[in-house]
Design a protein around this motif. Structure first.
Motif, PDB file in Angstrom:
ATOM      1  N   HIS A  55     -14.051  -7.772  -1.576  1.00  0.00           N
ATOM      2  CA  HIS A  55     -15.408  -7.940  -1.059  1.00  0.00           C
ATOM      3  C   HIS A  55     -16.246  -6.673  -1.187  1.00  0.00           C
ATOM      4  O   HIS A  55     -15.710  -5.590  -1.335  1.00  0.00           O
ATOM      5  CB  HIS A  55     -15.353  -8.362   0.411  1.00  0.00           C
ATOM      6  CG  HIS A  55     -15.056  -9.819   0.606  1.00  0.00           C
ATOM      7  ND1 HIS A  55     -15.273 -10.485   1.778  1.00  0.00           N
ATOM      8  CD2 HIS A  55     -14.558 -10.744  -0.250  1.00  0.00           C
ATOM      9  CE1 HIS A  55     -14.918 -11.752   1.659  1.00  0.00           C
ATOM     10  NE2 HIS A  55     -14.474 -11.931   0.439  1.00  0.00           N
ATOM     11  N   GLU A  56     -17.547  -6.898  -1.077  1.00  0.00           N
ATOM     12  CA  GLU A  56     -18.524  -5.793  -0.980  1.00  0.00           C
ATOM     13  C   GLU A  56     -18.398  -4.836  -2.166  1.00  0.00           C
ATOM     14  O   GLU A  56     -18.261  -3.623  -1.998  1.00  0.00           O
ATOM     15  CB  GLU A  56     -18.320  -5.059   0.351  1.00  0.00           C
ATOM     16  CG  GLU A  56     -19.565  -4.405   0.917  1.00  0.00           C
ATOM     17  CD  GLU A  56     -20.643  -5.386   1.359  1.00  0.00           C
ATOM     18  OE1 GLU A  56     -20.340  -6.568   1.601  1.00  0.00           O
ATOM     19  OE2 GLU A  56     -21.821  -4.984   1.439  1.00  0.00           O
TER      20      GLU A  56
ATOM     21  N   GLY B 219     -11.461   5.600   3.598  1.00  0.00           N
ATOM     22  CA  GLY B 219     -10.576   4.859   4.487  1.00  0.00           C
ATOM     23  C   GLY B 219      -9.588   3.959   3.786  1.00  0.00           C
ATOM     24  O   GLY B 219      -9.115   2.984   4.362  1.00  0.00           O
ATOM     25  N   TYR B 220      -9.255   4.281   2.536  1.00  0.00           N
ATOM     26  CA  TYR B 220      -8.305   3.446   1.795  1.00  0.00           C
ATOM     27  C   TYR B 220      -7.177   4.282   1.214  1.00  0.00           C
ATOM     28  O   TYR B 220      -7.323   5.476   0.975  1.00  0.00           O
ATOM     29  CB  TYR B 220      -9.029   2.684   0.677  1.00  0.00           C
ATOM     30  CG  TYR B 220     -10.097   1.765   1.218  1.00  0.00           C
ATOM     31  CD1 TYR B 220      -9.753   0.574   1.853  1.00  0.00           C
ATOM     32  CD2 TYR B 220     -11.441   2.105   1.121  1.00  0.00           C
ATOM     33  CE1 TYR B 220     -10.722  -0.263   2.377  1.00  0.00           C
ATOM     34  CE2 TYR B 220     -12.420   1.270   1.640  1.00  0.00           C
ATOM     35  CZ  TYR B 220     -12.062   0.095   2.269  1.00  0.00           C
ATOM     36  OH  TYR B 220     -13.013  -0.729   2.795  1.00  0.00           O
TER      37      TYR B 220
ATOM     38  N   GLU C 281     -12.946 -10.477   5.756  1.00  0.00           N
ATOM     39  CA  GLU C 281     -11.804 -10.013   6.529  1.00  0.00           C
ATOM     40  C   GLU C 281     -12.309  -9.521   7.887  1.00  0.00           C
ATOM     41  O   GLU C 281     -13.401  -8.980   7.987  1.00  0.00           O
ATOM     42  CB  GLU C 281     -11.162  -8.836   5.762  1.00  0.00           C
ATOM     43  CG  GLU C 281      -9.847  -8.364   6.314  1.00  0.00           C
ATOM     44  CD  GLU C 281      -9.231  -7.240   5.466  1.00  0.00           C
ATOM     45  OE1 GLU C 281      -9.908  -6.754   4.539  1.00  0.00           O
ATOM     46  OE2 GLU C 281      -8.081  -6.866   5.752  1.00  0.00           O
TER      47      GLU C 281
ATOM     48  N   ASP D  53      -4.862  -2.155  -0.891  1.00  0.00           N
ATOM     49  CA  ASP D  53      -5.388  -1.835   0.433  1.00  0.00           C
ATOM     50  C   ASP D  53      -6.819  -2.326   0.609  1.00  0.00           C
ATOM     51  O   ASP D  53      -7.227  -2.709   1.705  1.00  0.00           O
ATOM     52  CB  ASP D  53      -5.326  -0.314   0.659  1.00  0.00           C
ATOM     53  CG  ASP D  53      -5.509   0.051   2.125  1.00  0.00           C
ATOM     54  OD1 ASP D  53      -5.033  -0.720   2.988  1.00  0.00           O
ATOM     55  OD2 ASP D  53      -6.129   1.088   2.414  1.00  0.00           O
ATOM     56  N   TYR D  54      -7.554  -2.312  -0.467  1.00  0.00           N
ATOM     57  CA  TYR D  54      -8.973  -2.696  -0.365  1.00  0.00           C
ATOM     58  C   TYR D  54      -9.132  -4.202  -0.153  1.00  0.00           C
ATOM     59  O   TYR D  54      -9.969  -4.648   0.612  1.00  0.00           O
ATOM     60  CB  TYR D  54      -9.727  -2.265  -1.622  1.00  0.00           C
ATOM     61  CG  TYR D  54     -11.229  -2.450  -1.491  1.00  0.00           C
ATOM     62  CD1 TYR D  54     -12.009  -1.453  -0.924  1.00  0.00           C
ATOM     63  CD2 TYR D  54     -11.857  -3.635  -1.901  1.00  0.00           C
ATOM     64  CE1 TYR D  54     -13.371  -1.609  -0.771  1.00  0.00           C
ATOM     65  CE2 TYR D  54     -13.228  -3.808  -1.749  1.00  0.00           C
ATOM     66  CZ  TYR D  54     -13.980  -2.793  -1.188  1.00  0.00           C
ATOM     67  OH  TYR D  54     -15.326  -2.954  -1.026  1.00  0.00           O
ATOM     68  N   GLY D  55      -8.346  -4.977  -0.876  1.00  0.00           N
ATOM     69  CA  GLY D  55      -8.484  -6.436  -0.789  1.00  0.00           C
ATOM     70  C   GLY D  55      -7.778  -7.008   0.423  1.00  0.00           C
ATOM     71  O   GLY D  55      -7.161  -6.286   1.204  1.00  0.00           O
ATOM     72  N   PHE D  56      -7.904  -8.296   0.581  1.00  0.00           N
ATOM     73  CA  PHE D  56      -7.213  -8.967   1.689  1.00  0.00           C
ATOM     74  C   PHE D  56      -6.894 -10.406   1.278  1.00  0.00           C
ATOM     75  O   PHE D  56      -7.525 -10.968   0.391  1.00  0.00           O
ATOM     76  CB  PHE D  56      -8.072  -8.944   2.955  1.00  0.00           C
ATOM     77  CG  PHE D  56      -9.266  -9.874   2.911  1.00  0.00           C
ATOM     78  CD1 PHE D  56     -10.371  -9.560   2.143  1.00  0.00           C
ATOM     79  CD2 PHE D  56      -9.267 -11.080   3.617  1.00  0.00           C
ATOM     80  CE1 PHE D  56     -11.472 -10.412   2.089  1.00  0.00           C
ATOM     81  CE2 PHE D  56     -10.369 -11.933   3.567  1.00  0.00           C
ATOM     82  CZ  PHE D  56     -11.464 -11.596   2.803  1.00  0.00           C
TER      83      PHE D  56
ATOM     84  N   LYS E  82      -7.375 -17.799   2.723  1.00  0.00           N
ATOM     85  CA  LYS E  82      -6.897 -19.102   2.252  1.00  0.00           C
ATOM     86  C   LYS E  82      -7.111 -19.252   0.753  1.00  0.00           C
ATOM     87  O   LYS E  82      -6.393 -19.968   0.074  1.00  0.00           O
ATOM     88  CB  LYS E  82      -7.664 -20.222   2.977  1.00  0.00           C
ATOM     89  CG  LYS E  82      -7.146 -20.516   4.369  1.00  0.00           C
ATOM     90  CD  LYS E  82      -7.783 -21.781   4.927  1.00  0.00           C
ATOM     91  CE  LYS E  82      -9.297 -21.625   5.021  1.00  0.00           C
ATOM     92  NZ  LYS E  82      -9.963 -22.742   5.725  1.00  0.00           N
TER      93      LYS E  82
ATOM     94  N   LYS F  84     -17.864   0.109   3.666  1.00  0.00           N
ATOM     95  CA  LYS F  84     -16.655  -0.346   4.364  1.00  0.00           C
ATOM     96  C   LYS F  84     -17.045  -1.221   5.551  1.00  0.00           C
ATOM     97  O   LYS F  84     -16.472  -2.291   5.758  1.00  0.00           O
ATOM     98  CB  LYS F  84     -15.812   0.851   4.818  1.00  0.00           C
ATOM     99  CG  LYS F  84     -14.627   0.457   5.681  1.00  0.00           C
ATOM    100  CD  LYS F  84     -13.397   1.290   5.427  1.00  0.00           C
ATOM    101  CE  LYS F  84     -12.197   0.717   6.176  1.00  0.00           C
ATOM    102  NZ  LYS F  84     -10.925   1.283   5.763  1.00  0.00           N
TER     103      LYS F  84
ATOM    104  N   LYS G  98     -18.103  -4.753   4.764  1.00  0.00           N
ATOM    105  CA  LYS G  98     -17.073  -5.599   4.144  1.00  0.00           C
ATOM    106  C   LYS G  98     -16.384  -6.495   5.160  1.00  0.00           C
ATOM    107  O   LYS G  98     -15.743  -7.474   4.785  1.00  0.00           O
ATOM    108  CB  LYS G  98     -16.049  -4.667   3.483  1.00  0.00           C
ATOM    109  CG  LYS G  98     -15.024  -5.333   2.625  1.00  0.00           C
ATOM    110  CD  LYS G  98     -14.404  -4.344   1.644  1.00  0.00           C
ATOM    111  CE  LYS G  98     -13.332  -3.464   2.220  1.00  0.00           C
ATOM    112  NZ  LYS G  98     -11.986  -4.063   2.090  1.00  0.00           N
TER     113      LYS G  98
ATOM    114  N   ASN H 202     -19.219 -10.404  -3.006  1.00  0.00           N
ATOM    115  CA  ASN H 202     -17.807 -10.693  -2.812  1.00  0.00           C
ATOM    116  C   ASN H 202     -17.226 -11.332  -4.066  1.00  0.00           C
ATOM    117  O   ASN H 202     -17.817 -12.245  -4.637  1.00  0.00           O
ATOM    118  CB  ASN H 202     -17.631 -11.625  -1.611  1.00  0.00           C
ATOM    119  CG  ASN H 202     -18.110 -10.971  -0.319  1.00  0.00           C
ATOM    120  OD1 ASN H 202     -18.196  -9.743  -0.234  1.00  0.00           O
ATOM    121  ND2 ASN H 202     -18.443 -11.789   0.665  1.00  0.00           N
TER     122      ASN H 202
END
Lengths: 670, 670
Positions: free
Chosen positions: A423-424, A345-346, B497, A411-414, A417, B519, B522, A436
């Motif tokens: 993560h994961e 999914g990435y 996220e 795409d995987y990261g986000f 703040k 996924k 996460k 994480n």
């Protein structure tokens, strides 16, 4: 070549048959042959391998789920080329009376001498000379001499390649996984049943029955040929091939040898390690370097991040052509990595944790697929290759690897703040999983993104995308405990209970064989270097590295063979000379002395590369700074000198460290 | 009994054969029989089950590790008692022309009427009356009437129990796992091959061939008997048994019925759910209530925490004898739970996540063994049972369950600056795994510890240990986000996220079938109620619960059938009347309308218990406060009244809620 290039049975710590089979194994990057006894005994594990020649089978899960790896990929155990059937008069039962082995690492040739005795005390001597040709990688060649020592009589000889029948079940120890596959054997080729791989072969069989007097001998030469493409009809000349072998090994050592004065055993250990690195590395761009090289079945012949982070520095600095072909392999499996990212999914590409054909074959994702850092490890190796060799041409043909991995990270990261978070994931330390912001992973991903940005700008492509890559890299979150002044291995690591080392008896190591993963993950306990591996690559200053070393090292079991070498490098750099010496020593002799007690499954290739790192990154303090290669003399007092060579942009450089010249300063070399 | 106790085909949302087999299945806690067609069609899944009668097989892992569950346990699909072989003259091919089913839930008897037609348009009517006896749980009884409607001719009948041969492979959907086992069938008993379980049987077979005129009929009675102990030789009298069945069901409804005025469909849904709860609950202290009851093979007939947290409230409040036997099962498997804790390296007892025989059979530990909360769920149920029934005698015989689970928590957790922490656990929400300080788990463990302390002091035993239990409970860390004023599901949940719901089309639900667990884990996304389930049990005040509801509910996919009922209860309590109504409604008709589209694998038992919770904990606001049972009228405006009974310390209490009496206050009832 002098004695330091000879490996004999006196040099090895364990004389178990399987151990010897591994340590004296011969390989040329394409094929590998275990140094088994000519007359099999119980507990032997003879066989040969071809790099990247594998069989597949469906993975069965107790409980399956979406996106799990679907197939096992198993390097096939091929023929036993070493067994001989012998008959003296009517007797075909023999007892091994003596065994001498001499692996001439300088020339890439193995010499063996055996004396076997019949129940009537007839003694027969067998001498074998053999090599896995580096001139013609299809060839494994042997020269036999068989002579009666105390009798005259009829000696019958039958020497044929024997196919190893599948006889092993899957083992529970995830490090072993020995298995062999049923092959369809035709006249000129063998074929695997499921994966449909074809291997062409031509074997010189030998049969005779002769009356032999004392002082006479039976001698013959055998050339075994295997190839993934049809074999040419050219006849192999043993002596010509052997001559070429010596030249090739001389050339190898002329660049790659390391002379460490002060400890004969460690000097031998170093050469032993370098010998196997040169022997097992894939050369064709379609194969790589499996965890056990071509010396054993451990880890099913899979390729891991070991190649990029433990082996490639050695090859990049001393054998860049091999480095290039190992990187070319990654470029070749990029389409599979893109499919895998998409399946999960990435966007972009996610290289698989363990593989031969590019597809994921790790059946335990928390310590497999979740180790996303492999993406950045690969990127790091491409970058190092370019920096050290200056080979921009290759990079320009492979730069999609960098773009696609950068796309994946974005795409995987986000964004949160705190910055750009990942993560994961599971970091290098497999005793901590699914966390994480693993520090190593985030630092490496950041580097991956920056390098992609550099290439995009250089080649003026994907420039807009590169803006986002840079933004993510700039914002990459890295965890730090302000109170303890410690680098956080991940968001939660420092919050965990510390492992009860005092309640863990020796026989409970490695922990992974004696505790449930749930239990191991719950504690502050490391299998291997994690934060400190990141520090080796991205130095954070001696004071910070010392604090982190003092914190993490005592929590590390070193249950992974990938651990000690790295701690050794960092120990050198932060002035922990005693620890640097100790870790280096264990790394140098790990297989020679069988300290992990499983060399029978094959060499620990990554540690062998780690040994090189310990010497060059550690003792010699090598760092790449921009266009410069910089050194720092950290030579432990146990050694009088260290001498080595490396290639920088095609030029051979030599470095000599001695105790006299030991200063605190860096010195450049370019 | 009136019409509201009759279930017909008009009442069910999906007329698929397998769906009907489940919904009209008959069971008595010992045996269950799917309501399959008398003449099989393609896509049928006929069969019967005996509670706790299972076969074992080795679990194969792609990669095995220490402490993994070793064996599958699979409830065996037994005989098809419903198939008939029919012959009219020479014809044995029939087409189903009409089907009527009437499950009299008031009496525990199923009536069916079928018309079958031959290719010559001969119509034959089949009437079956059947029940799974609650008087003698070994008995499943049928009465058949076969009559020609438009012809006279020879009718041949062969009605025998047919053993279901294993024909299913393991499925990838972890919720299904249908399978059946090869049985060794002897004259009087059947035996499983691996688990060595024995089932005695006595079947009335029926064969005849008669000339039958229009207006005449063939009728016969069959009693199928199965037992885990040798059968007595007493002959079953069908009519006597049927009479007893009606009395038992009358007694059941006299306490357990719930009258909800205002929606006929929901009223039927409630009774349907209560009927199946009464039908499938184990009664012998050695069996429990599997996730699909005795109506289907889903989840392999395993027992989960569903029993304690979803089913036992209903039984404790209305059928305490059944509650006791379900709890007795846990007491009986305590030795296995102690072994499991020890295997994982902890003191005390750890009940296994899914099991029949007490051993762990979850082959995916992150959503299995890691759900340690099952320990505290069991403790909670024992406590509720004691509080509501006042049955201290049973508790005194089972209190080791509480001590041993308390011991586990004390050893599993550790003290930090923040308090007593529980790491590396999975809470009820299976879309978040292996986290630290799951709020539900910590709250439940705390309660478990306190209850063990109470018992220890009461019985003056383990008093010193109890001091440590209390200390840990007092110090139990519970996470709270002071800034957002939110209860933290676990240490890291709020840092993640949020799931991209807007990019997730309908067909991608349930997520577990379309995304890799890595996924799913996460993101902030829930499979089911977690924090809110804890709030249902340990109220935190309306304002806090509202904030948490507003935050977590929109993140919940309700992919688990255990979710909506709980959100419904909390919605009632915090005054979200519309949501309470909606969630309750979906819970009431989940299987009746097949809203999860998998009722074919069996009922969703936990949701059926959740339906009771929605009514009694939700609409009626039941809470246990010390010695008192307290209510609060939250009846949604869609209903005119709610009437139910419950037992408090042996006394029947009746509660009636109407819209007129709706006030804001609590009212007691003890």
């Amino acid at each position: 070549m002098n004695k330091e290039f000879q490996l004999t049975l006196d040099d090895v710590g364990s004389n178990g048959n399987q151990n010897i089979e591994t340590l004296f194994a011969l390989a040329n990057g394409f094929l590998g042959v275990r140094a088994s006894l000519p007359i099999a005994e119980e507990g032997c594990n003879a066989g040969s391998f071809v790099n990247g020649f594998y069989e597949t089978s469906d993975i069965t899960y107790g409980e399956n789920a979406y996106g799990y790896a679907k197939q096992h990929q198993t390097m096939v155990k091929l023929f036993d080329f070493r067994t001989i059937e012998l008959k003296i008069n009517d007797c075909d039962k023999f007892t091994l009376s003596s065994r001498q082995m001499n692996l001439d690492m300088g020339k890439g040739v193995l010499q063996e001498k055996y004396v076997y005795t019949t129940s009537l005390n007839q003694e027969v001597q067998i001498e074998i000379e053999s090599f896995a040709s580096h001139k013609n990688r299809s060839v494994y060649a042997q020269k036999w001499r068989i002579m009666p020592l105390n009798f005259s009589g009829t000696i019958g000889v039958n020497k044929q390649a024997v196919h190893i029948q599948p006889n092993k079940v899957r083992e529970d120890d995830p490090r072993k996984k020995e298995s062999s596959a049923a092959l369809q054997i035709d006249e000129e080729k063998v074929q695997t049943k499921n994966s449909g791989q074809i291997l062409y072969y031509r074997f010189d069989d030998y049969q005779s029955e002769k009356l032999v007097e004392i002082g006479e001998e039976i001698s013959f030469v055998q050339c075994y040929e295997m190839s993934k493409t049809p074999l040419s009809s050219i006849k192999i000349d043993y002596e010509v091939m052997k001559e070429a072998q010596q030249t090739i090994f001389q050339d190898f050592w002329s660049i790659s040898d390391i002379e460490l004065e002060g400890n004969v055993q460690l000097q031998k250990g170093i050469r032993f390690n370098l010998f196997h690195l040169f022997s097992s590395a894939g050369r064709d761009g379609k194969t790589n370097f499996s965890a056990k090289g071509l010396t054993g079945e451990g880890y099913e012949g899979h390729y891991f991040w070991d190649t990029e982070m433990y082996l490639l520095p050695f090859f990049i600095f001393t054998q860049p052509e091999i480095a290039k072909s190992l990187l070319q392999y990654r470029r070749n499996i990029l389409p599979k990595a893109k499919e895998r990212a998409s399946e999960l999914g990435y966007k972009g590409a996610l290289f698989t944790w363990r593989t031969i054909n590019g597809e994921e074959t790790s059946a335990y994702y928390p310590a497999g697929t979740a180790q996303l850092h492999i993406n950045a490890d690969i990127a790091y190796a491409f970058e190092l290759y370019e920096k050290v060799t200056g080979d921009t041409k290759f990079l320009s043909s492979a730069k999609d690897v960098l773009y696609e991995t950068a796309r994946f990270w974005l795409d995987y990261g986000f964004y949160s703040k705190r910055g750009f978070e990942l993560h994961e994931v599971t970091g290098p330390d497999e005793y901590t999983a699914l966390v994480n912001n693993n520090y190593y992973t985030n630092q490496m991903a950041k580097n991956n993104l920056y390098y992609a940005v550099k290439l995009a700008n250089q080649y003026q492509e994907y420039v807009e995308e590169a803006v986002d890559w840079k933004k993510a890299a700039d914002a990459m979150f890295v965890g730090y405990d302000e109170e303890k002044k410690l680098t956080k291995q991940d968001d939660s690591f420092l919050e965990k209970e510390k492992w009860h080392f005092e309640q863990t008896p020796k026989e409970k190591y490695p922990l992974l064989l004696h505790y449930h993963p749930m239990k191991i993950y719950k504690y502050q306990v490391l299998k291997q270097a994690d934060v400190l591996l990141a520090h080796m690559l991205f130095p954070r200053g001696v004071e910070q590295e010392k604090r982190d070393f003092d914190y993490y090292e005592p929590l590390t079991t070193h249950d992974s063979s990938l651990s000690k070498a790295i701690y050794g490098v960092v120990a050198s750099r932060i002035g922990y000379e005693k620890k640097a010496y100790d870790f280096f020593k264990e790394s140098a002799i790990m297989d020679l002395e069988d300290t992990h007690e499983n060399a029978n499954h094959g060499i620990h290739a990554a540690n062998m590369g780690g040994c090189w790192l310990g010497l060059i990154y550690g003792f010699a303090g090598l760092r790449v700074e921009g266009e410069e290669i910089v050194f720092h003399n950290h030579l432990p007092k146990e050694f009088t000198s260290l001498k080595f060579r490396y290639l920088h942009k095609g030029n051979v450089q030599e470095v000599v460290l001695t105790q006299d010249e030991k200063t605190n300063g860096d010195f450049g070399s370019s």
